[in-house]
Design a protein around this motif. Structure first.
Motif, PDB file in Angstrom:
ATOM      1  N   LEU A   1     -13.718 -47.333  52.222  1.00  0.00           N
ATOM      2  CA  LEU A   1     -13.331 -46.234  51.678  1.00  0.00           C
ATOM      3  C   LEU A   1     -13.638 -44.996  52.652  1.00  0.00           C
ATOM      4  CD1 LEU A   1     -12.919 -47.499  47.953  1.00  0.00           C
ATOM      5  CD2 LEU A   1     -10.970 -47.012  49.645  1.00  0.00           C
ATOM      6  N   ILE A   2     -14.912 -45.030  52.708  1.00  0.00           N
ATOM      7  CA  ILE A   2     -15.696 -43.919  53.186  1.00  0.00           C
ATOM      8  C   ILE A   2     -15.324 -43.689  54.548  1.00  0.00           C
ATOM      9  CG2 ILE A   2     -18.094 -43.028  54.282  1.00  0.00           C
ATOM     10  CD1 ILE A   2     -19.052 -44.386  51.465  1.00  0.00           C
ATOM     11  N   GLN A   3     -15.041 -44.985  55.157  1.00  0.00           N
ATOM     12  CA  GLN A   3     -14.657 -44.766  56.937  1.00  0.00           C
ATOM     13  C   GLN A   3     -13.255 -44.679  56.898  1.00  0.00           C
ATOM     14  OE1 GLN A   3     -17.054 -44.656  59.171  1.00  0.00           O
ATOM     15  NE2 GLN A   3     -18.759 -44.894  57.494  1.00  0.00           N
ATOM     16  N   GLY A   4     -12.699 -44.686  55.971  1.00  0.00           N
ATOM     17  CA  GLY A   4     -11.250 -44.389  56.137  1.00  0.00           C
ATOM     18  C   GLY A   4     -10.498 -45.803  56.472  1.00  0.00           C
ATOM     19  N   GLU A   5     -10.789 -46.938  56.065  1.00  0.00           N
ATOM     20  CA  GLU A   5     -10.407 -48.234  56.484  1.00  0.00           C
ATOM     21  C   GLU A   5      -9.706 -48.892  55.566  1.00  0.00           C
ATOM     22  OE1 GLU A   5     -13.798 -50.322  57.972  1.00  0.00           O
ATOM     23  OE2 GLU A   5     -14.104 -49.101  59.847  1.00  0.00           O
ATOM     24  N   LEU A   6      -9.434 -48.180  54.406  1.00  0.00           N
ATOM     25  CA  LEU A   6      -8.605 -48.499  53.355  1.00  0.00           C
ATOM     26  C   LEU A   6      -7.923 -47.082  52.880  1.00  0.00           C
ATOM     27  CD1 LEU A   6     -10.547 -50.949  51.061  1.00  0.00           C
ATOM     28  CD2 LEU A   6      -8.297 -51.348  52.208  1.00  0.00           C
ATOM     29  N   GLY A   7      -6.596 -47.358  52.141  1.00  0.00           N
ATOM     30  CA  GLY A   7      -5.964 -46.250  51.764  1.00  0.00           C
ATOM     31  C   GLY A   7      -6.318 -45.724  50.372  1.00  0.00           C
ATOM     32  N   GLY A   8      -6.789 -46.586  49.601  1.00  0.00           N
ATOM     33  CA  GLY A   8      -7.354 -46.119  48.367  1.00  0.00           C
ATOM     34  C   GLY A   8      -7.859 -46.989  47.345  1.00  0.00           C
ATOM     35  N   ALA A   9      -8.187 -46.803  46.075  1.00  0.00           N
ATOM     36  CA  ALA A   9      -8.579 -47.840  45.154  1.00  0.00           C
ATOM     37  C   ALA A   9      -8.479 -47.299  43.819  1.00  0.00           C
ATOM     38  CB  ALA A   9     -10.026 -48.300  45.399  1.00  0.00           C
ATOM     39  N   GLY A  10      -8.088 -48.089  42.915  1.00  0.00           N
ATOM     40  CA  GLY A  10      -8.007 -47.904  41.226  1.00  0.00           C
ATOM     41  C   GLY A  10      -8.846 -48.774  40.720  1.00  0.00           C
ATOM     42  N   LEU A  11     -10.131 -48.404  40.211  1.00  0.00           N
ATOM     43  CA  LEU A  11     -11.053 -49.411  39.487  1.00  0.00           C
ATOM     44  C   LEU A  11     -11.436 -48.859  38.115  1.00  0.00           C
ATOM     45  CD1 LEU A  11     -13.555 -49.056  42.812  1.00  0.00           C
ATOM     46  CD2 LEU A  11     -11.828 -50.722  42.545  1.00  0.00           C
ATOM     47  N   ASP A  12     -11.119 -49.989  37.560  1.00  0.00           N
ATOM     48  CA  ASP A  12     -11.525 -49.978  36.301  1.00  0.00           C
ATOM     49  C   ASP A  12     -12.663 -50.802  35.941  1.00  0.00           C
ATOM     50  OD1 ASP A  12     -11.156 -49.347  33.283  1.00  0.00           O
ATOM     51  OD2 ASP A  12     -10.850 -51.662  32.918  1.00  0.00           O
ATOM     52  N   VAL A  13     -13.375 -51.570  36.842  1.00  0.00           N
ATOM     53  CA  VAL A  13     -14.370 -52.446  36.465  1.00  0.00           C
ATOM     54  C   VAL A  13     -15.335 -52.332  37.915  1.00  0.00           C
ATOM     55  CG1 VAL A  13     -13.338 -54.089  35.162  1.00  0.00           C
ATOM     56  CG2 VAL A  13     -12.890 -54.433  37.466  1.00  0.00           C
ATOM     57  N   PHE A  14     -16.800 -52.617  37.712  1.00  0.00           N
ATOM     58  CA  PHE A  14     -17.431 -52.379  38.993  1.00  0.00           C
ATOM     59  C   PHE A  14     -18.545 -53.526  38.780  1.00  0.00           C
ATOM     60  CE2 PHE A  14     -15.743 -48.524  37.239  1.00  0.00           C
ATOM     61  CZ  PHE A  14     -15.383 -47.817  38.634  1.00  0.00           C
ATOM     62  N   GLU A  15     -19.198 -53.771  39.983  1.00  0.00           N
ATOM     63  CA  GLU A  15     -20.083 -54.792  40.012  1.00  0.00           C
ATOM     64  C   GLU A  15     -21.404 -54.956  39.266  1.00  0.00           C
ATOM     65  OE1 GLU A  15     -21.436 -57.759  43.699  1.00  0.00           O
ATOM     66  OE2 GLU A  15     -20.397 -56.039  43.981  1.00  0.00           O
ATOM     67  N   ASN A  16     -21.781 -53.627  38.943  1.00  0.00           N
ATOM     68  CA  ASN A  16     -23.037 -53.452  38.264  1.00  0.00           C
ATOM     69  C   ASN A  16     -22.798 -52.585  37.209  1.00  0.00           C
ATOM     70  OD1 ASN A  16     -24.935 -55.272  39.886  1.00  0.00           O
ATOM     71  ND2 ASN A  16     -24.486 -53.839  41.454  1.00  0.00           N
ATOM     72  N   GLU A  17     -21.822 -52.694  36.400  1.00  0.00           N
ATOM     73  CA  GLU A  17     -21.639 -51.484  35.230  1.00  0.00           C
ATOM     74  C   GLU A  17     -23.024 -51.494  34.350  1.00  0.00           C
ATOM     75  OE1 GLU A  17     -18.187 -53.081  33.163  1.00  0.00           O
ATOM     76  OE2 GLU A  17     -17.030 -52.993  35.110  1.00  0.00           O
ATOM     77  N   PRO A  18     -23.098 -50.146  33.812  1.00  0.00           N
ATOM     78  CA  PRO A  18     -22.394 -48.845  34.141  1.00  0.00           C
ATOM     79  C   PRO A  18     -22.440 -48.197  35.275  1.00  0.00           C
ATOM     80  CG  PRO A  18     -24.037 -48.561  32.601  1.00  0.00           C
ATOM     81  CD  PRO A  18     -24.106 -49.777  32.723  1.00  0.00           C
ATOM     82  N   GLU A  19     -23.464 -48.774  36.118  1.00  0.00           N
ATOM     83  CA  GLU A  19     -23.608 -48.092  37.483  1.00  0.00           C
ATOM     84  C   GLU A  19     -22.432 -48.128  38.484  1.00  0.00           C
ATOM     85  OE1 GLU A  19     -26.346 -46.531  37.723  1.00  0.00           O
ATOM     86  OE2 GLU A  19     -26.872 -47.004  35.743  1.00  0.00           O
ATOM     87  N   VAL A  20     -22.049 -46.840  38.879  1.00  0.00           N
ATOM     88  CA  VAL A  20     -21.008 -46.959  39.842  1.00  0.00           C
ATOM     89  C   VAL A  20     -21.419 -46.288  41.163  1.00  0.00           C
ATOM     90  CG1 VAL A  20     -18.720 -45.849  40.057  1.00  0.00           C
ATOM     91  CG2 VAL A  20     -19.275 -46.694  37.804  1.00  0.00           C
ATOM     92  N   PRO A  21     -21.002 -46.835  42.383  1.00  0.00           N
ATOM     93  CA  PRO A  21     -21.433 -46.287  43.592  1.00  0.00           C
ATOM     94  C   PRO A  21     -21.115 -44.883  43.578  1.00  0.00           C
ATOM     95  CG  PRO A  21     -20.636 -48.341  43.924  1.00  0.00           C
ATOM     96  CD  PRO A  21     -20.301 -47.976  42.632  1.00  0.00           C
ATOM     97  N   LYS A  22     -22.024 -43.832  43.799  1.00  0.00           N
ATOM     98  CA  LYS A  22     -21.912 -42.488  44.046  1.00  0.00           C
ATOM     99  C   LYS A  22     -21.078 -41.968  45.112  1.00  0.00           C
ATOM    100  CE  LYS A  22     -25.962 -41.351  41.240  1.00  0.00           C
ATOM    101  NZ  LYS A  22     -26.452 -42.438  40.491  1.00  0.00           N
ATOM    102  N   GLU A  23     -21.034 -42.832  46.062  1.00  0.00           N
ATOM    103  CA  GLU A  23     -20.188 -42.337  47.085  1.00  0.00           C
ATOM    104  C   GLU A  23     -18.774 -42.312  46.947  1.00  0.00           C
ATOM    105  OE1 GLU A  23     -23.616 -45.321  48.669  1.00  0.00           O
ATOM    106  OE2 GLU A  23     -22.398 -44.953  46.764  1.00  0.00           O
TER     107      GLU A  23
END
Length: 327
Positions: A258-280
């Motif tokens: 996503l940062i490198q522009g190699e995906l168009g976008g994302a909608g995320l309701d869940v994360f790998e280490n909740e409640p921590e979310v990647p600040k990037e």
């Protein structure tokens, strides 16, 4: 399976952590059951269980507190015969160990399917049409100074891949049909009664879609199933929506692409280490973030309370569970 209720005694139910989602309805439980609450004690959890829960026959589990119902906890509960979880997923339960100990499991079943499907489509619309980004654009006062807002993408007619065509995935497909989307799917087995193209190979599904919606459960087999190769197949303009479990997606790779522009976008309701979310992800306008609330509506919480009560009352009345979990 059930236990005998003593006259004038409320049956005991252990609750591992504060059931915040039941706060407004807790009275419905307290008048029916004697709730054991470890968080009210100063003792460490395992010591509390060993001291006070040796004879408890039933347990209510609210996911989200990072507690895994495993052998360490079960060893403290020799009388346990039932676990009622408020989740449609069971990745927080050691199901194999519970089965070995002949502990029954009741879960939320299909209660949340429509709410989660609504959220999945909402996230997809938000990502494609830049709804949240547009809201920030207006609130930050950028409209008068920066002029035109960037063009968005339409949902109608898009090719959408659904990963996991169970009850939730099927509800998602029904909703997207209304937008004229072309639906295809990957699942453990082909669904011969449904009209959508089936791809046994996840990479092939991704290569033939403009967006993937993750609806499957988390297991050892599905962990990091949406990996680099799947994202490459989906392409630079592809969108990922995840309303399953965070660890189904390789989050590190997702963030990087996503940062490198190699995906168009994302909608995320869940994360790998909740409640921590990647600040990037916080400053990316093509990413919509939600705090794992797809199941949380007023209506679903009322229904969930009734379902949990129904399962507990059935157990203590020696009747079949209302929503038993079947592997």
């Amino acid at each position: 399976m059930a236990v005998e209720r003593q006259p004038n005694e409320l049956p005991q139910v252990l609750v591992l952590s504060p059931p915040a989602i039941f706060t407004s309805l807790e009275s419905q439980f307290s008048i029916r059951f004697h709730m054991l609450k470890p968080w009210d004690s100063k003792l460490p959890l395992l010591q509390f269980l060993t001291s006070y829960a040796q004879s408890v026959p039933a347990m209510l589990v609210v996911p989200g507190d990072r507690l895994l119902v495993n052998s360490a906890i079960l060893d403290c509960l020799p009388s346990l015969k039932l676990v009622v979880t408020t989740s449609a997923g069971v990745d927080h339960l050691d199901v194999a160990e519970l089965r070995r100990r002949r502990v029954a499991i009741a879960y939320a079943g299909n209660l949340f399917s429509q709410d989660v499907a609504d959220m999945a489509v909402g996230l997809l619309i938000d990502v494609l049409r830049n709804v949240s980004a547009g809201d920030r654009f207006v609130r930050q006062g950028l409209w008068p100074t920066q002029g035109d807002f960037p063009l968005a993408l339409k949902l109608s007619g898009k090719q959408i891949g659904i990963v996991g065509l169970g009850k939730i995935g099927t509800e998602v497909a029904k909703r997207l049909e209304g937008f004229g989307c072309k639906i295809s799917y990957n699942s453990r087995t082909k669904k011969p009664t449904l009209p959508y193209p089936f791809y046994s190979d996840l990479h092939e599904l991704a290569a033939n879609c403009e967006a993937l919606i993750i609806c499957c459960g988390l297991t050892a087999e599905t962990r990091h199933m949406i990996d680099r190769d799947v994202m490459v197949a989906l392409g630079r303009d592809g969108v990922i929506v995840n309303i399953g479990r965070g660890a189904i997606v390789d989050e590190t790779e997702l963030v990087r692409r996503l940062i490198q522009g190699e995906l168009g976008g994302a909608g995320l309701d869940v994360f790998e280490n909740e409640p921590e979310v990647p600040k990037e992800l916080f400053n990316l306008d093509n990413v919509v973030l939600s705090p794992h609330v797809a199941v949380l509506t007023t209506e679903s919480m009322v229904g969930l309370t009734q379902l949990a009560l129904g399962n507990l009352e059935a157990f203590f009345s020696n009747k079949p569970l209302v929503s038993p979990y079947v592997d």
